[in-house]
Scaffold this motif. Structure first.
Motif, PDB file in Angstrom:
ATOM      1  N   HIS A  30       0.855  -1.185   0.000  1.00 17.45           N
ATOM      2  CA  HIS A  30       0.000   0.000   0.000  1.00 17.45           C
ATOM      3  C   HIS A  30       0.892   1.236   0.000  1.00 17.45           C
ATOM      4  O   HIS A  30       1.865   1.307   0.740  1.00 17.45           O
ATOM      5  N   ALA A  31       0.536   2.211  -0.830  1.00 16.30           N
ATOM      6  CA  ALA A  31       1.307   3.452  -0.885  1.00 16.30           C
ATOM      7  C   ALA A  31       0.376   4.629  -1.129  1.00 16.30           C
ATOM      8  O   ALA A  31      -0.835   4.458  -1.321  1.00 16.30           O
ATOM      9  N   ALA A  32       0.971   5.811  -1.153  1.00 21.36           N
ATOM     10  CA  ALA A  32       0.164   7.023  -1.305  1.00 21.36           C
ATOM     11  C   ALA A  32      -0.291   7.218  -2.743  1.00 21.36           C
ATOM     12  O   ALA A  32      -1.488   7.330  -3.017  1.00 21.36           O
ATOM     13  N   VAL A  33       0.663   7.266  -3.671  1.00 18.78           N
ATOM     14  CA  VAL A  33       0.320   7.627  -5.044  1.00 18.78           C
ATOM     15  C   VAL A  33       1.151   6.808  -6.028  1.00 18.78           C
ATOM     16  O   VAL A  33       2.207   6.263  -5.693  1.00 18.78           O
ATOM     17  N   SER A  34       0.653   6.752  -7.269  1.00 16.62           N
ATOM     18  CA  SER A  34       1.398   6.174  -8.385  1.00 16.62           C
ATOM     19  C   SER A  34       0.912   6.824  -9.668  1.00 16.62           C
ATOM     20  O   SER A  34      -0.220   7.309  -9.734  1.00 16.62           O
ATOM     21  N   VAL A  59       5.738   4.533  -8.086  1.00 21.95           N
ATOM     22  CA  VAL A  59       5.010   4.644  -6.821  1.00 21.95           C
ATOM     23  C   VAL A  59       5.775   5.530  -5.845  1.00 21.95           C
ATOM     24  O   VAL A  59       7.006   5.464  -5.755  1.00 21.95           O
ATOM     25  N   GLN A  60       5.029   6.345  -5.107  1.00 20.68           N
ATOM     26  CA  GLN A  60       5.633   7.161  -4.058  1.00 20.68           C
ATOM     27  C   GLN A  60       4.856   6.979  -2.756  1.00 20.68           C
ATOM     28  O   GLN A  60       3.624   7.019  -2.751  1.00 20.68           O
ATOM     29  N   GLU A 101      -3.685   5.280  -2.719  1.00 20.06           N
ATOM     30  CA  GLU A 101      -4.792   6.168  -2.398  1.00 20.06           C
ATOM     31  C   GLU A 101      -5.200   6.996  -3.618  1.00 20.06           C
ATOM     32  O   GLU A 101      -6.382   7.273  -3.820  1.00 20.06           O
ATOM     33  N   GLN A 102      -4.216   7.376  -4.442  1.00 19.98           N
ATOM     34  CA  GLN A 102      -4.505   8.220  -5.591  1.00 19.98           C
ATOM     35  C   GLN A 102      -3.648   7.822  -6.783  1.00 19.98           C
ATOM     36  O   GLN A 102      -2.479   7.443  -6.613  1.00 19.98           O
ATOM     37  N   LEU A 103      -4.219   7.923  -7.969  1.00 18.72           N
ATOM     38  CA  LEU A 103      -3.442   7.907  -9.204  1.00 18.72           C
ATOM     39  C   LEU A 103      -3.158   9.351  -9.596  1.00 18.72           C
ATOM     40  O   LEU A 103      -4.069  10.192  -9.580  1.00 18.72           O
ATOM     41  N   ILE A 104      -1.909   9.638  -9.931  1.00 17.71           N
ATOM     42  CA  ILE A 104      -1.536  10.998 -10.322  1.00 17.71           C
ATOM     43  C   ILE A 104      -0.811  10.947 -11.662  1.00 17.71           C
ATOM     44  O   ILE A 104      -0.455   9.876 -12.155  1.00 17.71           O
ATOM     45  N   ILE A 147       4.818  12.919 -10.732  1.00 20.52           N
ATOM     46  CA  ILE A 147       5.878  12.027 -10.257  1.00 20.52           C
ATOM     47  C   ILE A 147       7.240  12.620 -10.588  1.00 20.52           C
ATOM     48  O   ILE A 147       8.165  12.613  -9.765  1.00 20.52           O
ATOM     49  N   ARG A 148       7.385  13.166 -11.785  1.00 18.74           N
ATOM     50  CA  ARG A 148       8.676  13.690 -12.226  1.00 18.74           C
ATOM     51  C   ARG A 148       9.076  14.966 -11.495  1.00 18.74           C
ATOM     52  O   ARG A 148      10.243  15.357 -11.539  1.00 18.74           O
ATOM     53  N   ARG A 149       8.128  15.623 -10.827  1.00 20.71           N
ATOM     54  CA  ARG A 149       8.499  16.814 -10.054  1.00 20.71           C
ATOM     55  C   ARG A 149       9.457  16.468  -8.918  1.00 20.71           C
ATOM     56  O   ARG A 149      10.262  17.292  -8.494  1.00 20.71           O
ATOM     57  N   ASN A 150       9.327  15.250  -8.402  1.00 16.60           N
ATOM     58  CA  ASN A 150      10.209  14.830  -7.305  1.00 16.60           C
ATOM     59  C   ASN A 150      10.569  13.363  -7.497  1.00 16.60           C
ATOM     60  O   ASN A 150      10.106  12.491  -6.754  1.00 16.60           O
ATOM     61  N   PRO A 151      11.397  13.036  -8.474  1.00 18.96           N
ATOM     62  CA  PRO A 151      11.695  11.632  -8.762  1.00 18.96           C
ATOM     63  C   PRO A 151      12.406  10.924  -7.618  1.00 18.96           C
ATOM     64  O   PRO A 151      12.302   9.702  -7.497  1.00 18.96           O
TER      65      PRO A 151
END
Length: 312
Positions: A181-185, A191-192, A215-218, A223-227
């Motif tokens: 389980h993670a926050a976003v992908s 995945v982050q 929790e969210q798909l983004i 994602i690339r803003r903070n790889p």
């Protein structure tokens, strides 16, 4: 295994040189079979992939080896209670103050219904590292001279051929499928986590296939803003599951639902105290077996209950 896991009924398309890996929970766990070794991420009362775990139970899988987190929660306890588990690899299974030891896990271990592969947290991570490095074992100094090799004969003392000192050979903890389980992908499986996701990273690295609920798909642009925050690069499958860790917490989103966890613990404690499964089976029917998917589970929990959960 990863390629096979993504073929067939997922109906995924290739966009350029990358393939979207987003799917639903039913298709996500279709790769799982009886007797597999399944890693389950999270930490005690937080971030367990419960939408995937409940779907695994609905498939009536049996004889699984479950590799829990370094400090597993009642996710492993629930899998044991549902009869899915033959062997548990985890240093701890419990819910802190709610249940120092998982009651269904304790009952099954005491009755000899499951095998418990004894190890501590350091040995756990040593075994995962061996698997991630595709080695048969990891040499480890801690544990030499303790009773661990006695209670777990798979841990072998040996003489280091370089220095001649005694070391412990920790077998690789090899995982067929990791559930995380993670926050976003993004749609490509990048995945982050909120937080480090340290244990989840180790489970992912040791696994052949990684399935992540988020929790969210983004967007890939976000994602690339903070790889550097990407904790799992290229998960094999991703499932969008808001409140997917419930009744456990999800950092940055909601805390553990202690009332709901207490409902499960009370039911499982009856099994431990008296041997009766009546309350436990009623809980499992209501929250695991009767809902057809994660959305129906959330409907059973209730919108009011969910929105009342707050981290602050």
């Amino acid at each position: 295994m990863g390629d096979r896991a993504l073929s067939g009924d997922d109906e995924q398309t290739v966009e350029g040189s990358r393939r979207p890996v987003v799917t639903d929970e039913t298709s996500a766990v279709a790769v799982l079979c009886d007797g597999m070794t399944v890693g389950v991420g999270g930490f005690i009362n937080a971030a367990h992939p419960m939408a995937l775990v409940r779907q695994l139970v609905r498939r009536r899988l049996k004889e699984l080896t479950v590799v829990g987190a370094a400090s597993s929660g009642l996710d492993v306890d629930l899998l044991v209670a549902c009869g899915c588990v033959a062997k548990v690899v985890a240093p701890y299974v419990g819910a802190e103050g709610l249940a120092p030891i998982g009651p269904a896990f304790r009952h099954a271990a005491q009755q000899g219904l499951i095998e418990v592969w004894e190890l501590d947290e350091a040995l756990y991570y040593a075994g995962l590292r061996a698997s991630s490095q595709r080695l048969p074992f990891n040499p480890w100094r801690a544990g030499v001279g303790t009773s661990y090799p006695c209670i777990n004969p798979d841990l072998k003392e040996f003489e280091d051929p370089i220095r001649g000192e005694r070391l412990l050979a920790v077998p690789a903890i090899e995982i067929d499928v990791a559930l995380i389980h993670a926050a976003v992908s993004d749609r490509y499986g990048n995945v982050q986590h909120d937080g480090t996701g340290y244990g989840d990273r180790a489970i992912h690295a040791a696994a052949d296939v990684t399935i992540v609920q988020v929790e969210q798909l983004i967007s890939p642009e976000r994602i690339r803003r903070n790889p550097a925050a990407t904790s799992v690069a290229g998960a094999d499958r991703v499932v969008r599951a808001p409140y997917g860790a419930h009744p456990f917490g999800s950092e940055g989103y909601y805390p553990p639902d202690r009332e709901h966890l207490g409902e499960y613990v009370d039911a499982a404690q009856e099994l431990l105290r008296t041997g009766s499964r009546s309350r436990l089976d009623a809980y499992l029917a209501r929250y695991v077996l009767e809902p057809r998917d994660h959305v129906e589970y959330l409907e059973q929990v209730g919108l009011r209950r969910l929105v009342e959960l707050s981290e602050y």
